[in-house]
Design an enzyme around this catalytic site. Structure first.
Site, PDB file in Angstrom:
ATOM      1  N   ASN A  14      -9.943 -51.107 -21.925  1.00 32.22           N
ATOM      2  CA  ASN A  14     -10.008 -52.045 -23.062  1.00 32.22           C
ATOM      3  C   ASN A  14      -8.861 -53.046 -23.034  1.00 32.22           C
ATOM      4  O   ASN A  14      -9.038 -54.210 -23.379  1.00 32.22           O
ATOM      5  CB  ASN A  14     -10.037 -51.282 -24.390  1.00 32.22           C
ATOM      6  CG  ASN A  14     -11.435 -50.804 -24.714  1.00 32.22           C
ATOM      7  OD1 ASN A  14     -12.304 -51.598 -25.045  1.00 32.22           O
ATOM      8  ND2 ASN A  14     -11.664 -49.497 -24.582  1.00 32.22           N
ATOM      9  N   HIS A  25     -13.386 -47.104 -31.329  1.00 31.73           N
ATOM     10  CA  HIS A  25     -13.876 -45.729 -31.221  1.00 31.73           C
ATOM     11  C   HIS A  25     -15.270 -45.727 -30.590  1.00 31.73           C
ATOM     12  O   HIS A  25     -16.127 -46.541 -30.966  1.00 31.73           O
ATOM     13  CB  HIS A  25     -13.919 -45.096 -32.618  1.00 31.73           C
ATOM     14  CG  HIS A  25     -14.383 -43.674 -32.581  1.00 31.73           C
ATOM     15  ND1 HIS A  25     -13.550 -42.634 -32.202  1.00 31.73           N
ATOM     16  CD2 HIS A  25     -15.595 -43.122 -32.835  1.00 31.73           C
ATOM     17  CE1 HIS A  25     -14.235 -41.502 -32.238  1.00 31.73           C
ATOM     18  NE2 HIS A  25     -15.474 -41.768 -32.616  1.00 31.73           N
TER      19      HIS A  25
HETATM   20  C1  GRF Z   1     -12.419 -45.869 -25.406  1.00 35.11           C
HETATM   21  O1  GRF Z   1     -13.691 -45.342 -25.171  1.00 35.11           O
HETATM   22  C2  GRF Z   1     -12.108 -45.968 -26.877  1.00 35.11           C
HETATM   23  O2  GRF Z   1     -13.239 -46.147 -27.650  1.00 35.11           O
HETATM   24  C3  GRF Z   1     -11.488 -44.626 -27.168  1.00 35.11           C
HETATM   25  O3  GRF Z   1     -10.756 -44.310 -26.022  1.00 35.11           O
HETATM   26  C4  GRF Z   1     -11.328 -44.945 -24.887  1.00 35.11           C
HETATM   27  C5  GRF Z   1     -10.237 -45.711 -24.192  1.00 35.11           C
HETATM   28  O4  GRF Z   1     -10.668 -46.221 -22.972  1.00 35.11           O
HETATM   29  N1  GRF Z   1     -10.688 -44.673 -28.368  1.00 35.11           N
HETATM   30  P1  GRF Z   1      -9.736 -47.148 -22.099  1.00 35.11           P
HETATM   31  O5  GRF Z   1      -8.429 -46.405 -21.889  1.00 35.11           O
HETATM   32  O6  GRF Z   1      -9.551 -48.433 -22.831  1.00 35.11           O
HETATM   33  O7  GRF Z   1     -10.485 -47.319 -20.824  1.00 35.11           O
END
Ligand code: GRF
Length: 193
Positions: A13, A110
């Site tokens: 992300n 989330h």
């Molecule tokens: C994501 O799926 C988010 O929704 C959750 O943790 C994950 C983080 O993924 N809270 P990344 O580390 O950004 O790949």
């Protein structure tokens, strides 16, 4: 607007935000990335993009930060003049020090359609339950886990032959679009206000 990002994992992300920034889909500044996991990929991604990144010792608890350590997070974020804190896969519950310092200014992503499937591995919970649609949610963080005011959601269909992995992958594809869009909207609404 200055953003601080907290994460514990692979940082996809964060990467999506940094890519969106390059494409001017997101025009905020990510000024600091903090992690409670020393060798996390999210710290490497930040460094690769020349964003200041730091591991901060979380303390001895497993699901939250020790209060004095949470205070460290606050200090770092404050000294980087962060306006908003984004939790992008930060695997600890946020408590008073951060909530107070950034009141209504902490945002989480989330991997489910809240209020369904709070907590960890929400995509696995969804698959196990047998729902036909799930998705992702961007929301404000409050003192209760995955319970703050919802800002935006995106639906992802659960397919007949989905595994936990394939479902999570498709949810993440949506997360990578939703988070930059939501932050950009927030930024634009603040500019106007
Ligand atoms: C994501 O799926 C988010 O929704 C959750 O943790 C994950 C983080 O993924 N809270 P990344 O580390 O950004 O790949």
């Amino acid at each position: 607007m200055r953003f601080g990002v907290l994460g514990s994992g692979k940082g996809s992300n964060l990467e999506a935000l940094l890519e969106a920034k390059k494409k001017r889909i997101f025009t905020g500044d990510i000024v600091l990335v903090l992690s409670d996991v020393k060798d996390s990929r999210i710290l490497q991604i930040a460094e690769e993009h020349h964003v200041p990144a730091e591991y901060i010792y979380p303390g001895s608890f497993r699901t939250k930060l020790e209060t004095n350590q949470e205070q460290e997070y606050v200090l770092k974020l404050k000294s980087a003049s962060v306006d908003y804190v984004v939790l992008a896969g930060f695997m600890r519950v946020i408590k008073e020090p951060l909530l107070k310092a950034f009141s209504n200014r902490i945002i989480n992503i989330h991997p489910s359609l809240l209020p369904a499937f709070k907590g960890i591995k929400a995509w696995e919970q969804a698959l196990k339950y047998g729902v036909k649609v799930t998705g992702c949610t961007v929301h404000y963080v409050n003192e209760d886990l995955d319970s703050g005011k919802i800002i935006a959601q995106k639906i992802v269909e659960v397919l007949e032959n989905d595994t936990a992995g394939s479902l999570h992958d498709r949810i993440q594809l949506e997360e990578h679009k939703l988070l930059p869009n939501v932050l950009q909207q927030l930024l634009e609404s603040q500019k106007q206000g």
